[in-house]
Motif scaffolding. Structure first.
Motif: not given
Length: 83
Positions: A26, A28, A68, A70-71
């Motif tokens: 999570s 960034s 992030t 994850d993104q």
């Protein structure tokens, strides 16, 4: 694939001397997160390209800096599946 990319990114950031306690899915990359500078983002993107073969344009590096981990993993996995 997404989990492999996520783990690779976290490991790469830890190798780049970022605090392991501060680096998670999570987090960034930009100022609101681990505050990776533009050279750090470019280095991380190159490592990602080299390891997984995902193509990321230079212009996209700025957008990735605001995402992030994850993104980024999700986006990268999607590109690999589409290729």
């Amino acid at each position: 694939m997404k989990d492999d990319i996520r783990q690779f990114l976290i490991s790469a950031l830890i190798k780049m001397k970022y605090d392991p306690e501060a680096v998670s899915g999570s987090s960034s990359l930009g100022p609101a997160g681990i505050d990776l500078d533009s050279l750090g983002v470019a280095d991380l993107v190159m490592q990602l390209e080299d390891r997984f073969g995902v193509q990321i344009d230079e212009d996209e590096s700025e957008r990735f800096a605001m995402m992030t981990i994850d993104q980024i993993a999700e986006e990268s996995a999607s590109r690999l599946q589409a290729a």
